[in-house]
Scaffold this motif. Structure first.
Motif, PDB file in Angstrom:
ATOM      1  N   SER A   1     -36.191-115.544 -19.454  1.00  0.00           N
ATOM      2  CA  SER A   1     -37.369-114.885 -19.139  1.00  0.00           C
ATOM      3  C   SER A   1     -38.410-114.399 -20.051  1.00  0.00           C
ATOM      4  O   SER A   1     -39.567-114.359 -19.647  1.00  0.00           O
ATOM      5  N   ASP A   2     -38.011-114.423 -21.398  1.00  0.00           N
ATOM      6  CA  ASP A   2     -39.101-113.958 -22.213  1.00  0.00           C
ATOM      7  C   ASP A   2     -40.052-115.036 -22.701  1.00  0.00           C
ATOM      8  O   ASP A   2     -41.165-115.076 -23.046  1.00  0.00           O
ATOM      9  N   TYR A   3     -39.597-116.456 -22.142  1.00  0.00           N
ATOM     10  CA  TYR A   3     -40.471-117.578 -22.434  1.00  0.00           C
ATOM     11  C   TYR A   3     -40.958-118.454 -21.324  1.00  0.00           C
ATOM     12  O   TYR A   3     -41.585-119.338 -21.376  1.00  0.00           O
ATOM     13  N   ARG A   4     -40.573-117.863 -20.069  1.00  0.00           N
ATOM     14  CA  ARG A   4     -41.070-118.529 -18.796  1.00  0.00           C
ATOM     15  C   ARG A   4     -42.350-118.714 -18.787  1.00  0.00           C
ATOM     16  O   ARG A   4     -43.061-119.513 -18.001  1.00  0.00           O
ATOM     17  N   ILE A   5     -43.160-117.547 -18.995  1.00  0.00           N
ATOM     18  CA  ILE A   5     -44.600-117.692 -19.042  1.00  0.00           C
ATOM     19  C   ILE A   5     -45.124-118.930 -19.744  1.00  0.00           C
ATOM     20  O   ILE A   5     -46.273-119.396 -19.592  1.00  0.00           O
ATOM     21  N   HIS A   6     -44.337-119.060 -20.774  1.00  0.00           N
ATOM     22  CA  HIS A   6     -45.100-120.240 -21.658  1.00  0.00           C
ATOM     23  C   HIS A   6     -44.635-121.673 -21.349  1.00  0.00           C
ATOM     24  O   HIS A   6     -45.086-122.790 -21.826  1.00  0.00           O
ATOM     25  N   GLY A   7     -43.767-121.611 -20.157  1.00  0.00           N
ATOM     26  CA  GLY A   7     -43.400-122.948 -19.650  1.00  0.00           C
ATOM     27  C   GLY A   7     -42.198-123.450 -20.465  1.00  0.00           C
ATOM     28  O   GLY A   7     -41.935-124.831 -20.228  1.00  0.00           O
ATOM     29  N   ILE A   8     -41.649-122.726 -21.148  1.00  0.00           N
ATOM     30  CA  ILE A   8     -40.223-123.231 -21.969  1.00  0.00           C
ATOM     31  C   ILE A   8     -39.253-122.697 -21.099  1.00  0.00           C
ATOM     32  O   ILE A   8     -38.881-121.835 -20.863  1.00  0.00           O
ATOM     33  N   THR A   9     -38.389-123.829 -21.037  1.00  0.00           N
ATOM     34  CA  THR A   9     -37.058-123.852 -20.496  1.00  0.00           C
ATOM     35  C   THR A   9     -35.849-123.679 -21.209  1.00  0.00           C
ATOM     36  O   THR A   9     -34.759-123.580 -20.607  1.00  0.00           O
ATOM     37  N   GLY A  10     -35.871-123.967 -22.513  1.00  0.00           N
ATOM     38  CA  GLY A  10     -34.668-124.058 -23.250  1.00  0.00           C
ATOM     39  C   GLY A  10     -35.319-124.253 -25.077  1.00  0.00           C
ATOM     40  O   GLY A  10     -36.177-124.461 -25.125  1.00  0.00           O
ATOM     41  N   ILE A  11     -34.296-124.387 -25.694  1.00  0.00           N
ATOM     42  CA  ILE A  11     -34.357-124.912 -26.945  1.00  0.00           C
ATOM     43  C   ILE A  11     -33.471-125.998 -27.323  1.00  0.00           C
ATOM     44  O   ILE A  11     -32.210-126.074 -26.620  1.00  0.00           O
ATOM     45  N   LYS A  12     -33.967-126.704 -28.318  1.00  0.00           N
ATOM     46  CA  LYS A  12     -32.970-128.087 -28.768  1.00  0.00           C
ATOM     47  C   LYS A  12     -32.540-127.870 -30.372  1.00  0.00           C
ATOM     48  O   LYS A  12     -33.429-127.673 -31.009  1.00  0.00           O
ATOM     49  N   ILE A  13     -31.428-127.774 -30.700  1.00  0.00           N
ATOM     50  CA  ILE A  13     -30.927-127.583 -31.960  1.00  0.00           C
ATOM     51  C   ILE A  13     -31.251-128.841 -32.660  1.00  0.00           C
ATOM     52  O   ILE A  13     -30.430-129.826 -32.105  1.00  0.00           O
ATOM     53  N   ASP A  14     -32.152-128.999 -33.802  1.00  0.00           N
ATOM     54  CA  ASP A  14     -32.217-130.471 -34.456  1.00  0.00           C
ATOM     55  C   ASP A  14     -31.480-130.370 -35.526  1.00  0.00           C
ATOM     56  O   ASP A  14     -30.897-131.325 -36.039  1.00  0.00           O
ATOM     57  N   ARG A  15     -31.199-129.213 -36.427  1.00  0.00           N
ATOM     58  CA  ARG A  15     -30.767-129.342 -37.602  1.00  0.00           C
ATOM     59  C   ARG A  15     -30.083-127.947 -38.037  1.00  0.00           C
ATOM     60  O   ARG A  15     -30.908-126.896 -37.747  1.00  0.00           O
TER      61      ARG A  15
END
Length: 1208
Positions: A424-438
């Motif tokens: 909900s905090d990132y929906r306004i920016h079009g962000i649906t999730g995060i991906k852990i790279d390292r």
């Protein structure tokens, strides 16, 4: 008021009287005798205020202990004071010492002083004790350049900083009992050249936190080599200093290797990104080329049609009667479909331009994506390098571990981060999730110790509070101090020894309070993880990209097939006047102003020079590499040479009116040289299109080693800085030290002889000159220049470090006189060989880096016996025998061969190298583990290879080898492949090894004599083991077990099939197999050696003569010293031409079954058990026998007796 002053005067008088009594001075005669007093002492009481000191103007020593004095007063009248002790007196500030200019020793310990100040005028001060106060910062000592001893123990100092830098005379420093926790602070003490005694954990004080860290003493001793005493321990011995130096050097070597590995990985990532970029660019570029070719074809045809229309219109206007009159001439009549064709062409041109714009956008997107990925990889490697340097500077007390999905803590950390993400905090920016790279785990010993101490004190306090509640009940709410919040508890749990995964509800239902951290005490927060992640803004499917690409290709085809579709025209390979007139539709060459030669196969066009009126020239889509033919054309205004193969513009000359030039899609790379050409020969140029060329970065102009350059980039330091930096010494000195030459300072005649360090990196120097007078140069760096050879350093014979990376050097000649050279780096040059004659002159070289060159062999490296580190990655080494050149480098501990063909070509490469280089501790950036050494011994131990032969014989001329002897080499396997290399080899001696079979010897084509004595030969070929019963195993272990020798069952018998087997080693004539422990001749498969003429099997454990059926050519057989009891019927069934038989020292009682040996001439059966003389009669079946030996048998005694009787 008067009464109060009288009272104070009376009290002062009492204090002075007490002072006089204690020090044996008459109060009544103080006015006369006070001037003779030089020392006063007051202990524990009787001196609450510093009064009466004016009576002692010559006072030199004043000691005040245990008084209630808060301020220093009254010393204005004691200018000769040298020693002052004001200790245990509750002083809160340093003051009143401005007039004591002669003061040398000042003791103010055990007070309540918070700040060091008011000491600026005490320039003669040598000893200062301020221990056991409340001082938190070192300051106010800048002017005390004569200070030799400083005691700041038992304060609350956390940082040293550069505040002691001016105190260059300091010899004794005590900082015990403070809060110094960082090695960086201790490093700053290296600027004290005369420091001899240092205390950081004195026995009488609590140690600083830094003293509890690993390698503390090593770090201090390395940075302060002049120390004689550390923490009350004697560290003056040479062995202690050398041990510290060695430890730090090894760590620096290790981290230098790690940093190089990280940078190498970045280079590999860059190459892979470039390859991916090229792959992605291929389709858009092909489409652009196809569409551009069609577009230019259409534009050419459109210009032709428009020209025809224009000519027709002109003819109509010029006809009699004016433009309104109808003209009947068909040649002047305009085709009514021309306008339609022109419109269709214009529509198709616009469509082609739209398609081109789309593909150009795709090119831009690919470039942006490449730059983004490269920047991300670069930043990640930069972080890694920074982490490694942090580890080095902390001497391992800060350590970072890269995690992977198989690590439990990695998954726990990932799950925790994912659980804290709120959509909900990132929906306004079009962000649906995060991906852990390292995920990187952090081990910080300093912070952990602080955390544990704080947590322990907190737990102890909590326990005391509980006891208080049990005794007195709860306090009021205002009396409780909040130490931890739920958020901090979660964070501490996150930073626990065994991190757990906290699955919390995410999404809109996740309250803001649950997603916030509340930190009330920073010491209770322990950072343990660094997480790299990226936001997911949408799902991009590769299949969708493929569909888009397919659709775009279909659209391109549709546009290309739009009307009108032009017919392909034949391509021109050359030009002449007729062709030029035809193409330009002109009658005279001098009338041609526009010429379009697009889409041909031209690479030269000398005929164009006669077109003096030419203004517009198009030669796109041809084969031009240069433009030498386009010169001295004064009227040319437009030139299109796009889509050719141009590598330079140097051919352009005399184009004074050229306004527009198109050189897109060529192979131009040198921007500076081409810009000079255009600036000189096209002064009127207004528009220049140079896109889509492989331009190289623009470099600075070439410079020489001028005096100004040498002054700016040289230093005169005598020693390398005591720093854990991985920079070269020249770079380090020039970075952290100012140039010693002032702008207005006149240079001395021998100023160049004083230079010890020179850093001329990135100066575009083509040649090293003006260095002949630098006879004391020790460290030099000439990276990123244009040097083609090493010269000008012959006089710099004290040079210890030399860096020549990123030049164009092709040979190491020029270094042979640098006998003191320790480190040499010649990365990214053009070296093809390692000059042995040069390396032989570098006896002290311990570090050599020649990565990214064209070196194809390690020959020559064996001359550098002192080498510790060798970096030779990304070259052209491809042969495994080159590793043998390194075997003589017994000190080599770090080797990098990554990027050579050998790495991919050689099977089990890493194990192979580890086996041959036993001293190696790291290979290709990875530490050599003990299990790897063990695996190497198991795999390659005792393996005879062509490389080993080359090492033993000292050459690789295998075809010249006729005899090979390798005794006592612990060989287990023979692998001389390819066997054709050893076609001349006739005789091999491998006695005293560990061979169990002939192994690879069977493939050698021309072997005639083979010696395998004292091995463990069981068979010609390795035979498969079969399972034994427990009884058989017991018998094999203990022959006297009582079970006797058990015959094997048919299923378990260890013999080879009796059928015919393929013959082997057809040229072998002599075979020695003595002392191999052979017990079963049949298992040897000797029958396969069909050409064998001599067989030696003495000294084995053979009990039955068998397995000789195929040896029809056998002439000599030796079976001495075995366990043969009897001869079987088929023992010699095929040996009808055997000439000599040795059976001495066996257990033979009977001489049976010798009748096949019709050609036997010599028989040796001595030392057996022949008892009956009739056994000798059985030898009558040997008609050719001429020599017989039965000595040592019982029958020999009887034979002698009978012989003697016969003579009587």
């Amino acid at each position: 008021m008067i009464h109060r002053e009288k009272q104070k005067h009376s009290d002062d008088e009492d204090v002075i009287k007490e002072l006089c009594v204690v020090n044996g001075v008459s109060y009544e005669r103080i006015a006369k005798e006070g001037s003779n007093v030089i020392s006063l002492e007051m202990f524990f009481s009787g001196f609450p205020r510093m009064v009466g000191l004016s009576f002692f103007p010559r006072l030199c020593f004043l000691t005040i202990v245990g008084q209630n004095i808060k301020h220093i007063k009254g010393l204005e009248c004691c200018p000769l004071l040298q020693d002052l002790w004001v200790v245990e007196c509750r002083l809160t500030v340093i003051s009143g010492l401005q007039r004591c200019a002669q003061l040398k020793k000042l003791y103010l310990y055990d007070n309540q002083i918070y700040e060091i100040k008011n000491l600026e005028l005490l320039i003669n001060l040598e000893v200062l004790w301020l221990n056991n106060n409340c001082i938190s910062q070192i300051q106010g000592l800048n002017t005390l350049q004569n200070l030799k001893e400083l005691n700041l123990a038992d304060n609350i100092i956390e940082k040293i900083g550069h505040n002691l830098d001016p105190n260059v005379s300091l010899q004794d420093l005590n900082l015990s009992g403070n809060k110094i926790s960082s090695f960086k602070e201790l490093t700053l003490l290296a600027c004290l050249p005369h420091l001899r005694v240092l205390s950081l954990r004195d026995p009488t004080s609590t140690p600083n936190p830094v003293c509890l860290l690993c390698n503390y003493a090593t770090h201090v001793l390395y940075h302060n080599p002049g120390l004689q005493q550390l923490d009350s321990y004697d560290v003056s011995s040479k062995q202690v200093k050398e041990a510290a130096e060695s430890t730090v050097m090894k760590k620096m070597m290790y981290y230098n290797m790690r940093v190089r590995t990280a940078q190498r990985n970045l280079a590999g990532t860059r190459l892979s990104l470039i390859d991916r970029k090229k792959t992605l660019l291929q389709l858009p570029e092909d489409c652009i080329r196809t569409l551009s070719h069609a577009l230019k074809n259409l534009e050419r045809e459109l210009s032709k049609v428009q020209a025809v229309c224009k000519n027709s219109t002109c003819m109509s206007e010029d006809a009699p009667g004016g433009p309104t009159r109808l003209v009947d001439d068909s040649s002047s009549r305009v085709d009514p479909t021309t306008d339609i064709i022109c419109d269709e062409m214009l529509v198709k041109i616009e469509a082609l331009k739209e398609r081109l714009a789309l593909w150009r956008r795709r090119l831009h997107e690919i470039e942006v994506c490449y730059q983004r990925d490269l920047a991300q990889a670069t930043n990640m490697v930069d972080d890694t390098v920074h982490f490694l340097l942090m580890e080095l500077e902390s001497v391992g007390n800060i350590r970072l571990e890269e995690g992977c999905s198989t690590d439990p803590w990695f998954n726990a950390c990932r799950d925790l981060l994912l659980s804290r993400f709120s959509h909900s905090d990132y929906r306004i920016h079009g962000i649906t999730g995060i991906k852990i790279d390292r995920v990187i785990r952090v081990f910080n010993c300093t912070l952990r110790l602080r955390f544990e101490d704080k947590l322990q004190s907190l737990l102890l306090k909590s326990y005391e509070d509980i006891l208080g509640i049990l005794e007195e009940g709860f306090k009021t709410a205002d009396q409780y101090e909040v130490c931890l919040h739920n958020g901090v508890t979660s964070l501490c749990a996150f930073h626990a020894e065994r991190p757990c995964s906290f699955k919390t509800q995410t999404g809109p239902e996740c309250s803001p309070r649950r997603r916030q951290w509340f930190v009330f005490d920073n010491e209770l927060v322990l950072p343990e993880y660094i997480v790299y992640f990226q936001y997911i803004t949408g799902v991009k499917n590769s299949s969708t990209d493929r569909d888009d690409t397919s659709n775009n290709i279909i659209l391109d085809k549709e546009v290309l097939n739009m009307e009108p579709v032009l017919k392909a025209q034949p391509k021109l390979l050359s030009l002449d006047d007729k062709i030029l007139l035809n193409v330009a539709s002109a009658n005279v060459l001098s009338q041609i102003t526009v010429l379009n030669l697009h889409g041909n196969s031209l690479n030269k066009m000398k005929e164009i020079s006669c077109l003096t009126a030419l203004r517009h020239l198009t030669i796109s889509f041809n084969e031009f590499t240069r433009l030498d033919d386009i010169s001295h054309m004064p009227n040319l205004e437009f030139l299109d040479v796009s889509f050719n193969r141009l590598v330079t513009l140097e051919g352009l000359r005399g184009l004074g009116h050229l306004k527009q030039l198109d050189v897109r899609w060529n192979s131009l790379s040198r921007a500076r040289e081409n810009a000079v050409v255009l600036r000189r020969h096209t002064p009127a140029l207004l528009k220049l299109d140079t896109r889509y060329n492989p331009w190289k970065r623009v470099c600075a102009l070439l410079t020489l080693c001028s005096q100004a350059s040498l002054l700016a980039h040289s230093r005169t330091n005598s020693n390398r800085p005591r720093s854990l930096s991985l920079l070269s010494t020249a770079q380090l000195l020039c970075l952290h030290n100012p140039a010693p030459w002032g702008l207005s300072r006149e240079l001395e005649p021998d100023w160049m002889a004083k230079i010890t360090a020179l850093n001329l990196d990135s100066q575009r120097i083509p040649k090293l000159i003006n260095l002949s007078k630098m006879v004391n140069l020790r460290w030099a760096s000439f990276n990123d220049n244009d040097l083609s050879k090493v010269e000008g350093l012959e006089s710099c014979q004290k040079l210890e470090e030399l860096s020549l990376n990123n030049n164009s050097i092709s040979t190491l000649s020029g270094l042979s006189k640098l006998h003191c050279l320790i480190k040499l780096s010649v990365d990214s040059n053009r070296l093809s060989t390692l000059d042995a004659s040069v390396l032989d002159q570098l006896p002290n070289l311990s570090f050599l880096s020649v990565e990214n060159n064209c070196i194809s062999s390690l020959h020559g490296i064996q001359r550098v016996r002192s080498l510790l580190e060798l970096y030779i990655g990304n070259n052209k080494i491809s042969v495994s025998r080159d590793i043998y050149y390194l075997k003589g480098l017994t000190n080599l501990i770090i080797l990098n061969l990554y990027g050579n063909p050998l790495v991919e070509k050689l099977e089990n490469y890493r194990i192979y190298v580890v086996f041959h280089l036993s001293s190696l501790r790291a290979l290709d950036g990875t530490a050599v583990e003990a299990i790897e050494s063990e695996s190497a011994k198991e795999m390659f131990g005792g393996r005879l290879t062509s490389d080993m032969v080359a090492e033993k014989l000292g050459h690789i001329n295998y075809t010249d080898i006729t005899y090979l002897t390798l005794q006592s080499c612990s060989l287990r396997i023979v692998d001389l492949s390819p066997s054709d290399l050893f076609s001349s080899l006739h005789s091999i001696n491998l006695d005293h090894n560990n061979l169990t079979s002939f192994s690879g010897l069977i493939y050698l084509p021309n072997i005639k004599s083979l010696c395998l004595n004292y091995n463990h030969i069981e068979s010609i070929l390795p035979r498969q083991r079969t399972y034994l019963t427990n009884r058989q195993i017991l018998h094999n272990k203990v022959h006297s077990s009582g079970y006797g020798q058990q015959s094997l069952s048919k299923g378990n018998r260890e013999t080879w099939p009796t059928g015919s087997l393929e013959p082997l080693m057809g040229s072998l004539e002599v075979l020695h197999l003595s002392h191999n422990g052979i017990s079963n001749m049949a298992n040897l498969q000797l029958s396969r050696l069909t050409n064998l003429k001599a067989l030696f099997l003495q000294g084995n454990e053979i009990s039955h003569v068998e397995g000789l059926e195929g040896l029809h050519q056998l002439r000599e057989l030796v079976l001495d010293r075995n366990r043969i009891k009897a001869l079987a019927e088929n023992s010699f069934i095929a040996q009808n031409i055997l000439l000599e038989l040795h059976l001495a020292e066996n257990r033979i009682r009977e001489l049976n079954h010798l009748d096949p040996l019709t050609e036997l001439r010599k028989l040796f059966i001595g030392m057996n058990k022949l008892q009956d003389i009739t056994e000798l009669d059985k030898l009558e079946v040997l008609p050719s026998l001429t020599e017989l030996s039965v000595v040592g048998n019982p029958v020999s005694i009887i034979s002698v007796f009978v012989l003697n009787i016969g003579r009587c």
